[in-house]
Scaffold this active site. Structure first.
Site, PDB file in Angstrom:
ATOM      1  CE  LYS A   1      -1.864   3.156   1.827  1.00  0.00           C
ATOM      2  NZ  LYS A   1      -1.744   4.563   1.399  1.00  0.00           N
TER       3      LYS A   1
ATOM      4  CD  GLU B   1      13.165   3.775   8.558  1.00  0.00           C
ATOM      5  OE1 GLU B   1      13.112   4.747   9.346  1.00  0.00           O
ATOM      6  OE2 GLU B   1      13.343   3.881   7.342  1.00  0.00           O
TER       7      GLU B   1
ATOM      8  CB  CYS C   1      13.162   8.450   8.573  1.00  0.00           C
ATOM      9  SG  CYS C   1      14.146   7.369   7.545  1.00  0.00           S
TER      10      CYS C   1
HETATM   11  P1  NDP Z   1       2.036   8.266   7.831  1.00  0.00           P
HETATM   12  O1  NDP Z   1       2.742   7.461   8.825  1.00  0.00           O
HETATM   13  O2  NDP Z   1       0.612   8.589   8.095  1.00  0.00           O
HETATM   14  O3  NDP Z   1       2.107   7.539   6.384  1.00  0.00           O
HETATM   15  C1  NDP Z   1       2.933   6.454   6.058  1.00  0.00           C
HETATM   16  C2  NDP Z   1       2.130   5.380   5.337  1.00  0.00           C
HETATM   17  O4  NDP Z   1       1.105   4.875   6.204  1.00  0.00           O
HETATM   18  C3  NDP Z   1       1.386   5.901   4.109  1.00  0.00           C
HETATM   19  O5  NDP Z   1       1.299   4.888   3.123  1.00  0.00           O
HETATM   20  C4  NDP Z   1       0.012   6.191   4.662  1.00  0.00           C
HETATM   21  O6  NDP Z   1      -0.955   6.251   3.665  1.00  0.00           O
HETATM   22  C5  NDP Z   1      -0.162   4.999   5.583  1.00  0.00           C
HETATM   23  N1  NDP Z   1      -1.182   5.178   6.609  1.00  0.00           N
HETATM   24  C6  NDP Z   1      -1.671   6.325   7.142  1.00  0.00           C
HETATM   25  N2  NDP Z   1      -2.601   6.053   8.087  1.00  0.00           N
HETATM   26  C7  NDP Z   1      -2.705   4.705   8.137  1.00  0.00           C
HETATM   27  C8  NDP Z   1      -3.497   3.807   8.912  1.00  0.00           C
HETATM   28  N3  NDP Z   1      -4.373   4.246   9.816  1.00  0.00           N
HETATM   29  N4  NDP Z   1      -3.329   2.480   8.735  1.00  0.00           N
HETATM   30  C9  NDP Z   1      -2.453   2.022   7.840  1.00  0.00           C
HETATM   31  N5  NDP Z   1      -1.684   2.816   7.058  1.00  0.00           N
HETATM   32  C10 NDP Z   1      -1.806   4.139   7.204  1.00  0.00           C
HETATM   33  O7  NDP Z   1       2.842   9.579   7.581  1.00  0.00           O
HETATM   34  P2  NDP Z   1       2.346  10.928   6.889  1.00  0.00           P
HETATM   35  O8  NDP Z   1       2.395  10.746   5.425  1.00  0.00           O
HETATM   36  O9  NDP Z   1       1.044  11.399   7.447  1.00  0.00           O
HETATM   37  O10 NDP Z   1       3.469  11.915   7.374  1.00  0.00           O
HETATM   38  C11 NDP Z   1       3.373  12.477   8.673  1.00  0.00           C
HETATM   39  C12 NDP Z   1       4.719  12.584   9.293  1.00  0.00           C
HETATM   40  O11 NDP Z   1       5.282  11.289   9.457  1.00  0.00           O
HETATM   41  C13 NDP Z   1       5.748  13.313   8.450  1.00  0.00           C
HETATM   42  O12 NDP Z   1       5.616  14.683   8.562  1.00  0.00           O
HETATM   43  C14 NDP Z   1       6.999  12.788   9.048  1.00  0.00           C
HETATM   44  O13 NDP Z   1       7.261  13.485  10.241  1.00  0.00           O
HETATM   45  C15 NDP Z   1       6.672  11.342   9.365  1.00  0.00           C
HETATM   46  N6  NDP Z   1       7.126  10.400   8.312  1.00  0.00           N
HETATM   47  C16 NDP Z   1       8.217   9.663   8.535  1.00  0.00           C
HETATM   48  C17 NDP Z   1       8.697   8.837   7.552  1.00  0.00           C
HETATM   49  C18 NDP Z   1       9.915   8.030   7.741  1.00  0.00           C
HETATM   50  O14 NDP Z   1      10.592   7.732   6.781  1.00  0.00           O
HETATM   51  N7  NDP Z   1      10.225   7.607   8.940  1.00  0.00           N
HETATM   52  C19 NDP Z   1       8.052   8.738   6.251  1.00  0.00           C
HETATM   53  C20 NDP Z   1       6.851   9.518   6.140  1.00  0.00           C
HETATM   54  C21 NDP Z   1       6.428  10.312   7.149  1.00  0.00           C
HETATM   55  P3  NDP Z   1      -1.379   7.710   3.090  1.00  0.00           P
HETATM   56  O15 NDP Z   1      -0.114   8.406   2.701  1.00  0.00           O
HETATM   57  O16 NDP Z   1      -2.201   7.359   1.938  1.00  0.00           O
HETATM   58  O17 NDP Z   1      -2.096   8.412   4.209  1.00  0.00           O
END
Ligand code: NDP
Length: 498
Positions: free
Chosen positions: A181, A256, A290
Site C-alpha cells: 500500500k 521504521e 527519516c
Molecule cells: P504516515 O505514517 O501517516 O504515512 C505512512 C504510510 O502509512 C502511508 O502509506 C500512509 O498512507 C499509511 N497510513 C496512514 N494512516 C494509516 C493507517 N491508519 N493504517 C495504515 N496505514 C496508514 O505519515 P504521513 O504521510 O502522514 O506523514 C506524517 C509525518 O510522518 C511526516 O511529517 C513525518 O514526520 C513522518 N514520516 C516519517 C517517515 C519516515 O521515513 N520515517 C516517512 C513519512 C512520514 P497515506 O499516505 O495514503 O495516508
C-alpha cells in the site's frame, strides 16, 4: 508520464493484472513543484485489499512459487534488478514528479537500487537452518527457515522506490508474497515496480499493489487477518497504531519510524566538512528523510564558524524545479507537509528561537509547495522544534561545552534512528559512537546507506532490522524438526525426552 500536463489513470495491480477499484473511485495525484495533476490512482477500500491478500495467498500456495528452488528465486530477483536498471530513467522521472525529489538525486538512487535486488538475489539460496546436536544421539534435530506467507508493506511518500525495496526484496528473497500500500501521494512507482516484477518472472500475485488513502486502504491492509507480517515505514503515530493491530493477531512487524537525529560537531572536527555534512543531513531531499540530522550540537569553540558556513551554504542553495540539474532543493511533497513545516518554524519563533536564514514558504517560481532552507538558533531542549520531527529543511543549531554534555543532549530524545559525529579523534569517534542511543551512527559522513548494512531504529524510531542478512530473520519463521532414528520401544511416556 511523458507529458506532465496529461493525467494518466492507474488501477490497482492485483494477481498480475490491472484491477478497477471496487468503488469505481479514483483520486488525483499532484506534482508538488507545479501543483499540476499528474495522474489518477484507484481509491482502494477493504474489498480491494481483500482481493489483493487472496491473490497473494494463492500465489504463496501455488507450486510455481512454493516449490521454486531458492536459487531460481534469486534469479528472479536478479532479473528484477536488471529491469529496474533498464527502466531507471523512467522510474527516476516518475518519482521526481510525484514527490518533488531532485531528478539528479533520483538518478543516483536508481543507480544503486538494482544492487538491493542483486544483494538479496545472492542471499536467496543461503537461507537455511541448522542441525542441532541433541543429547540423545539417536535423535536428529534440525531447523528450517520457512517463509511467513503474505506480507503487508505500507510505505511512505518521501522515498517510495527505495523504501518499498527495503521490504520487497528481502520478503521475496525469503519466499513470501507481498501486498504493497503506497502512500496516496506517490502511487505510481510502486505500481510500476510490481509490473516489472511480473515481467521479471515472479508469478502473478507474488507482488500486488493496492493504492489509496491510509485510513481506508492502509487501515484495511494493516487489520487484515490474512497477513503473516506487516512491514511499515512512516510516522511514529501510525506505526504505533499498526503495531497494536498486529499485536492483537500475534503477527510480527518491522517498523521504521520517525527521528530527530543529532549531529555532534566537536572542537577537533574538520569544520568545513562538518558544515557540508550538516547541509547534507537536513537540506538534501528538502529534509524529508527519516534520518534528517535536524538537531546540530556544535562545540562552543567551533560554533560560530560552523554557523557561518552552514548559513552561507543554506542561503546559496538553489531552490526550484526538481527536474533541473542545477536545482539543489525541490518542493515539499504536498501542501499539508509544506504547511506543517511552516507551522513548526512559526512555533519555533513563538518559543523564542531566532531564524538566522530562511523561515518562509515560497512557490519556487513554479507555483509549488516550497520552503526555504532554514537555520534556527537560540534553541534548547525544552522547545518543540528541537524535540519533534519536522520533516522539512529546518535545522536547529545549539552549542555545548563538554563531550558529556553533547552525549546527554544527543540522547535526550524519544527517537533513536541515527546520529552524526564530526571529529578527527579516533578514540573519541569510537567512544561517542558506543554511547549514542541510535541505531545508525555516522562518523565524518552522513546519510550513507547500503543493502549490506543493517539498520534499526532504537526507542520510538522503530522495531526490527532492515537491510543486510539480519532482515531475513524478520521474513522467515524457524521450525525445529525432531526425528527419532532409534528402533527401541518408547520407554516411560510420562517423562520429557531430550
Ligand atoms: P504516515 O505514517 O501517516 O504515512 C505512512 C504510510 O502509512 C502511508 O502509506 C500512509 O498512507 C499509511 N497510513 C496512514 N494512516 C494509516 C493507517 N491508519 N493504517 C495504515 N496505514 C496508514 O505519515 P504521513 O504521510 O502522514 O506523514 C506524517 C509525518 O510522518 C511526516 O511529517 C513525518 O514526520 C513522518 N514520516 C516519517 C517517515 C519516515 O521515513 N520515517 C516517512 C513519512 C512520514 P497515506 O499516505 O495514503 O495516508
Amino acid at each position: 508520464m511523458s507529458d506532465p500536463t496529461v493525467p494518466t489513470t492507474w488501477r490497482h495491480f492485483i494477481g498480475g493484472s490491472w484491477v478497477e477499484p471496487a468503488t469505481g473511485e479514483y483520486f488525483d495525484s499532484t506534482d508538488p513543484a507545479t501543483r499540476r495533476t499528474l495522474y489518477r490512482a484507484a481509491r482502494g477500500t477493504a474489498p480491494d485489499v481483500e482481493r489483493a491478500v487472496a491473490a497473494a495467498r494463492d500465489a504463496f500456495e501455488d507450486p510455481r512459487w512454493r516449490d521454486l528452488s531458492q536459487t531460481r528465486r534469486g534469479h528472479l530477483l536478479r532479473r528484477l534488478g536488471e529491469l529496474i536498471a533498464e527502466n531507471a530513467d523512467e522510474l527516476a522521472l516518475m518519482e521526481s514528479r510525484d514527490n518533488g525529489k531532485l531528478l539528479r538525486e533520483m538518478r543516483g538512487q536508481l543507480a544503486t537500487l538494482p544492487e538491493y535486488y542483486h544483494y538479496y538475489a545472492g542471499l536467496a539460496d543461503k537461507i537455511h537452518g541448522e542441525t542441532i546436536p541433541a543429547s540423545d544421539r539417536r535423535v536428529l534435530n534440525y531447523t528450517t527457515r520457512e517463509p511467513l506467507g503474505v506480507v503487508g508493506a505500507i510505505t511512505p511518500w518521501n522515498s517510495p522506490l527505495t523504501l518499498t525495496t527495503s521490504k520487497l526484496a528481502p520478503a521475496l528473497c525469503a519466499g513470501n508474497t507481498v501486498v504493497i500500500k503506497p502512500s496516496e501521494y506517490t502511487s505510481a512507482t510502486g505500481l510500476r515496480l510490481a509490473e516489472l516484477a511480473l515481467e521479471a518472472g515472479f508469478p502473478p500475485g507474488a507482488v500486488n499493489v493496492v493504492t489509496g488513502f491510509g485510513a481506508e486502504a492502509g487501515q484495511a491492509l494493516a487489520d487484515h487477518p490474512g497477513l503473516a507480517k506487516i512491514s511499515f515505514t512512516g510516522s511514529t503515530a501510525t506505526g504505533s497504531r499498526i503495531a497494536a493491530s498486529a499485536a492483537s493477531r500475534f503477527i510480527g512487524t518491522t517498523l521504521e519510524l520517525g527521528g530527530k537525529s543529532p549531529q555532534i560537531v566537536f572542537d577537533d572536527a574538520n569544520v568545513p566538512n562538518a558544515a557540508m555534512g550538516v547541509v547534507a543531513g537536513v537540506f538534501a531531499a528538502a529534509g524529508q528523510t527519516c534520518i534528517a540530522g535536524s538537531r546540530v550540537l556544535a562545540h562552543r569553540a567551533v560554533y560560530d564558524e560552523l554557523l557561518e558556513r552552514v548559513c552561507e551554504r543554506a542561503k546559496s542553495i538553489r531552490v526550484g524545479d526538481p527536474l533541473d540539474e542545477a536545482t539543489e532543493l525541490g518542493p515539499l511533497a504536498f501542501e499539508a507537509q509544506r504547511d506543517k513545516v511552516a507551522g513548526y518554524v512559526d512555533l519555533g519563533r513563538a518559543e523564542g528561537a531566532r531564524v538566522l536564514t530562511g523561515g518562509a514558504a515560497t512557490d519556487g517560481g513554479l507555483g509549488g509547495w516550497f520552503y526555504e532552507p532554514t537555520v534556527l538558533v537560540d534553541v534548547d531542549h525544552g522547545m518543540r522544534v528541537v524535540r519533534e520531527e519536522i520533516f522539512g529543511p529546518v535545522v536547529a543549531i545549539m552549542p555545548f561545552d563538554t563531550e558529556e554534555e553533547a552525549l546527554r543532549l544527543a540522547n535526550d530524545t524519544e527517537y533513536g534512528l541515527a546520529a552524526g559525529v564530526w571529529t578527527t579523534g579516533l578514540a573519541r569517534a569510537h567512544r561517542v559512537a558506543a554511547r549514542l542511543d541510535a541505531g545508525t551512527v555516522w562518523v565524518n559522513t552522513y546519510r550513507a546507506m547500503s543493502p549490506m548494512s543493517p539498520r534499526q531504529g532504537f526507542k520510538n524510531s522503530g522495531v526490527g532490522v532492515e537491510h543486510g542478512t539480519e532482515t531475513i530473520k524478520e521474513f522467515t519463521r524457524l521450525k525445529s524438526v525432531w526425528i527419532n532414528t532409534g528402533e527401541e520401544p518408547v520407554a516411560d511416556p510420562f517423562t520429557m525426552r531430550s
